[in-house]
Write a protein that holds these residues in place. Structure first.
Motif, short mmCIF file in Angstrom:
data_model
loop_
_atom_site.label_atom_id
_atom_site.label_comp_id
_atom_site.label_asym_id
_atom_site.label_seq_id
_atom_site.Cartn_x
_atom_site.Cartn_y
_atom_site.Cartn_z
N LEU A 494 0.85 -1.18 0.00
CA LEU A 494 0.00 0.00 0.00
C LEU A 494 0.89 1.24 0.00
N VAL A 495 0.36 2.35 -0.49
CA VAL A 495 1.13 3.60 -0.61
C VAL A 495 0.26 4.75 -0.12
N TYR A 496 0.81 5.57 0.79
CA TYR A 496 0.08 6.74 1.31
C TYR A 496 0.92 7.97 1.02
N THR A 497 0.40 8.85 0.18
CA THR A 497 1.18 10.00 -0.27
C THR A 497 0.23 11.14 -0.61
N GLY A 498 0.68 12.07 -1.43
CA GLY A 498 -0.16 13.20 -1.83
C GLY A 498 0.24 13.70 -3.20
N GLU A 499 -0.64 14.47 -3.79
CA GLU A 499 -0.39 15.07 -5.10
C GLU A 499 -0.70 16.55 -5.00
N VAL A 500 0.25 17.38 -5.42
CA VAL A 500 0.06 18.83 -5.43
C VAL A 500 -0.09 19.27 -6.87
N PHE A 501 -1.20 19.93 -7.17
CA PHE A 501 -1.48 20.37 -8.53
C PHE A 501 -1.03 21.81 -8.75
N ASP A 502 -0.78 22.12 -10.01
CA ASP A 502 -0.50 23.49 -10.45
C ASP A 502 -1.82 24.25 -10.51
N ASP A 503 -1.72 25.56 -10.80
CA ASP A 503 -2.94 26.37 -10.95
C ASP A 503 -3.82 25.86 -12.09
N HIS A 504 -3.20 25.28 -13.09
CA HIS A 504 -3.94 24.76 -14.24
C HIS A 504 -4.40 23.35 -13.87
N VAL A 505 -5.57 23.25 -13.27
CA VAL A 505 -6.01 22.00 -12.68
C VAL A 505 -6.25 20.93 -13.74
N MET A 506 -6.87 21.31 -14.86
CA MET A 506 -7.12 20.33 -15.92
C MET A 506 -5.80 19.73 -16.41
N LEU A 507 -4.79 20.57 -16.62
CA LEU A 507 -3.49 20.08 -17.07
C LEU A 507 -2.86 19.20 -15.99
N SER A 508 -2.99 19.59 -14.73
CA SER A 508 -2.40 18.81 -13.64
C SER A 508 -3.02 17.42 -13.55
N LEU A 509 -4.32 17.34 -13.73
CA LEU A 509 -4.99 16.04 -13.69
C LEU A 509 -4.52 15.19 -14.88
N PHE A 510 -4.39 15.82 -16.03
CA PHE A 510 -3.90 15.13 -17.22
C PHE A 510 -2.48 14.61 -16.97
N ILE A 511 -1.62 15.43 -16.37
CA ILE A 511 -0.24 15.03 -16.09
C ILE A 511 -0.20 13.88 -15.09
N MET A 512 -1.07 13.91 -14.09
CA MET A 512 -1.10 12.83 -13.10
C MET A 512 -1.36 11.48 -13.76
N PHE A 513 -2.14 11.48 -14.85
CA PHE A 513 -2.51 10.23 -15.52
C PHE A 513 -1.57 9.85 -16.66
N THR A 514 -0.64 10.75 -17.02
CA THR A 514 0.22 10.47 -18.18
C THR A 514 1.71 10.60 -17.89
N PHE A 515 2.12 11.49 -16.98
CA PHE A 515 3.54 11.70 -16.69
C PHE A 515 4.02 10.55 -15.80
N GLN A 516 4.92 9.75 -16.33
CA GLN A 516 5.26 8.48 -15.69
C GLN A 516 6.00 8.62 -14.36
N ASN A 517 6.42 9.83 -14.00
CA ASN A 517 7.12 10.03 -12.72
C ASN A 517 6.21 10.52 -11.60
N THR A 518 4.89 10.51 -11.80
CA THR A 518 4.01 10.80 -10.67
C THR A 518 3.97 9.56 -9.78
N LEU A 519 3.87 9.76 -8.48
CA LEU A 519 3.86 8.63 -7.55
C LEU A 519 2.71 7.67 -7.84
N PHE A 520 1.59 8.22 -8.29
CA PHE A 520 0.45 7.37 -8.59
C PHE A 520 0.79 6.39 -9.71
N LEU A 521 1.41 6.89 -10.79
CA LEU A 521 1.74 6.01 -11.90
C LEU A 521 2.92 5.09 -11.60
N VAL A 522 3.81 5.51 -10.70
CA VAL A 522 4.90 4.64 -10.29
C VAL A 522 4.34 3.36 -9.66
N ALA A 523 3.19 3.48 -9.00
CA ALA A 523 2.59 2.35 -8.30
C ALA A 523 1.68 1.49 -9.19
#
Length: 619
Positions: A494-523
């Motif tokens: 299990l992993v307990y962490t957090g995600e901090v978004f930029d002001d551009h929320v739509m872009l940040s959500l997109f990055i969370m699902f596509t940028f391979q170095n987000t902790l979510f995608l690492v898992a």
């Protein structure tokens, strides 16, 4: 070595001797402890006496003992030396000194750090110099804008580099930056950008279209680059002259200008060998030093959007210490209450699972049991921290339908059933039912928890709830730098962490699902990663922005329904600063906008030197 270093070295060699206590010792023993010849030992000891640090009655001859008395307390000499090193920006030596001392003295020395942070305004031979000093306690792994994943790293990238497009959070639109304008065909499959004239890189060359082409071809040619999925629709890049560049895409992408505003799209010079720790960009600040303990950004006077006011930004890497953050905050503002800036962080704290590892987390019933155990409202009720609020989505103000829903074949309610000894809420009852349906066989699972007292306290509460239904969890604290760049939680479940978004929320959500170095995608496992990239590629083909956002939220909702993403709470940060710091505005990733920050000095301020405290959280 400085004389103080010699004294500290000698004093540490006699840990059981009290100040002002006579202690017999030999000249040979003293020379040994000072690591020098007899002659040099005598010179050093005489200098100690000149400073009234010791009394010494030397006696020569075999077996004869000299009498030594330490008069200067170790803490006094070490503190003075520590302060001089800090003032000289000799951080590595300062930390080495602190590390060499006993724990109690080391923590006392750390108290002196609070005077070092904030903004210092000094008058020198070259005129007034305004320096902003920011503390940080996680090391920078990379400043490559295509790989940087930690928000402290991204904050530095934002100051060193520019992008073709910038996002205006107040107006919620993309605006010109390195590109003065752009256009596309009706299908959104061709995008042409027209560059600003005369933009200088930090090494002195003027930016042109070939640099833009180089930047994105570098990403596309490297299959291991974690940001490649962001730009996966690019088929070809053409330059028509030094100021015009066109991107031909495989498919429609109406989000392309937004992607060009991401940190991953920072423009690099083609004629400089890239160094991930010493990059060259066009931003308002140029990187002039990046040592393990000190990173320095100096203002770039030729910046095309106008010179920044602050002359230098120093990011100090602090040693891991329980006192560090409290020391920095404590007594920073002796002459009055600070100005506080409340920053509502987009994103939030969440739990997910290591889906690359075999185990009960592969079972939906198990994940749903954990989802019930991590009950947002129960957690908030347990801690009653007014800075935090329960979150049912990582996007603020998007909490979806919180009415009674069906999960695992049983209703979820906020009803509580009182027994003789404790209150059992329905989420625990449902968690127990789901756990029994799952493949969990009583084994102890490992829970990776991002370093931090609050995060670990959260999970102690969570583990206690788990034990009440027979789920056994071990907490494994870790830092996100090691998790992202060195696969630290590969053995955890299990992993307990957090995600901090930029002001551009739509872009940040997109990055969370596509940028391979987000902790979510690492898992997440590879098959699910591919599904996310495929769905995001479909979403960028949606012309209307509101529909794109709804589709991205749809991905998040599906992940929550499958109990792969378990939002816990959102939080609010507080930045504190002296009233003399003006236009203090927090932007994306919790960093102040350094280009807008300026200092209003008081008329009665010391002409040569002034200090303006500020607390800027970077971790």
């Amino acid at each position: 070595m400085e004389l103080a270093d010699h004294y500290i070295q000698l004093r540490m060699a006699f840990p059981n001797v009290h100040d002002d206590e006579e202690w017999p010792t030999t000249i040979g023993e003293l020379a040994h402890h000072l690591c020098c010849t007899m002659r040099n030992m005598n010179l050093i000891m005489n200098k100690f006496m000149d400073n009234n640090w010791i009394r010494w009655s030397p006696r020569r001859g075999r077996g004869k003992k000299s009498l030594l008395v330490f008069q200067a307390p170790l803490l006094d000499v070490a503190s003075e030396r520590f302060d001089r090193l800090l003032q000289g920006n000799r951080l590595e030596e300062a930390y080495q000194l602190a590390a060499s001392l006993p724990f109690s003295l080391r923590e006392m020395l750390m108290q002196g750090l609070q005077e070092q942070f904030g903004l210092r305004s000094d008058q020198g031979t070259m005129g007034r110099m305004d320096i902003l000093r920011i503390p940080q306690n996680f090391p920078f792994e990379t400043l490559d804008p295509t790989r940087a994943a930690m928000w402290g790293e991204v904050g530095i990238v934002a100051e060193v580099f520019d992008r073709l497009v910038r996002y205006n959070a107040e107006r919620r639109i993309c605006e010109p930056s390195l590109a003065v304008a752009w256009e596309s065909n009706l299908e959104g499959t061709e995008w042409t950008f027209y560059l600003h004239k005369g933009v200088l890189f930090h090494h002195g060359r003027i930016l042109d279209a070939e640099d833009v082409k180089f930047t994105f071809e570098r990403i596309l040619k490297d299959t291991s680059n974690p940001c490649q999925p962001l730009f996966g629709t690019i088929a070809k890049i053409e330059t028509f002259d030094e100021l015009t560049v066109r991107f031909a895409l495989y498919s429609s992408n109406f989000m392309f200008p937004d992607l060009m505003s991401s940190m991953c799209a920072s423009i690099l010079p083609r004629d400089v060998a890239f160094d991930r720790m010493h990059p060259v960009g066009t931003g308002p600040y140029r990187l002039t030093k990046n040592h393990p303990r000190l990173l320095v950004l100096d203002v770039f006077p030729s910046y095309f959007r106008g010179r920044a006011y602050i002359d230098r930004v120093e990011v100090w890497q602090l040693p891991q210490s329980a006192l560090v953050e409290s020391v920095i905050k404590q007594d920073l503002f002796p002459d009055g209450a600070p100005h506080a800036v409340q920053h509502e962080v987009q994103g939030g704290v969440y739990m997910t699972f290591n889906m690359r590892k075999e185990g009960p987390q592969q079972d939906l019933y198990f994940r749903q049991a954990v989802q019930q155990l991590l009950n947002q409202q129960e957690m908030m009720d347990a801690f009653r921290d007014t800075r935090n609020q329960p979150a049912y989505s990582l996007v603020r103000d998007n909490y979806g339908d919180t009415r009674e829903v069906e999960k695992g074949g049983l209703p979820i309610r906020e009803k509580r059933m009182r027994t003789q000894d404790f209150i059992t809420d329905s989420s625990l009852v449902l968690a127990e039912v789901l756990l029994k349906r799952s493949s969990y066989a009583g084994q102890t699972l490992r829970l990776w928890v991002e370093d931090g007292q609050k995060m670990e306290t959260d999970m102690l509460w969570f583990v206690q709830r788990c034990e009440r239904i027979g789920l056994h969890i071990d907490i494994v604290p870790g830092d996100p730098v090691s998790a992202v760049y060195h696969d630290e939680f590969r053995s955890c479940d299990l992993v307990y962490t957090g995600e901090v978004f930029d002001d551009h929320v739509m872009l940040s959500l997109f990055i969370m699902f596509t940028f391979q170095n987000t902790l979510f995608l690492v898992a997440i496992d590879d098959d699910r990663k591919k599904e996310l990239v495929k769905e995001c590629r479909r979403i960028v083909g949606i012309r209307e922005g509101g529909e794109r956002m709804a589709a991205l939220l749809g991905i998040e909702n599906k992940l929550i329904e499958e109990a792969l993403l378990l939002p816990a709470y959102r939080f609010r940060e507080e930045h504190a600063h002296h009233a003399s710091l003006r236009d203090y505005n927090v932007v994306g990733y919790g960093m102040p906008d350094l280009r807008r920050l300026w200092v209003k000095r008081k008329p009665d301020t010391d002409h040569k030197k002034a200090s303006y405290p500020a607390y800027i959280p970077l971790w």
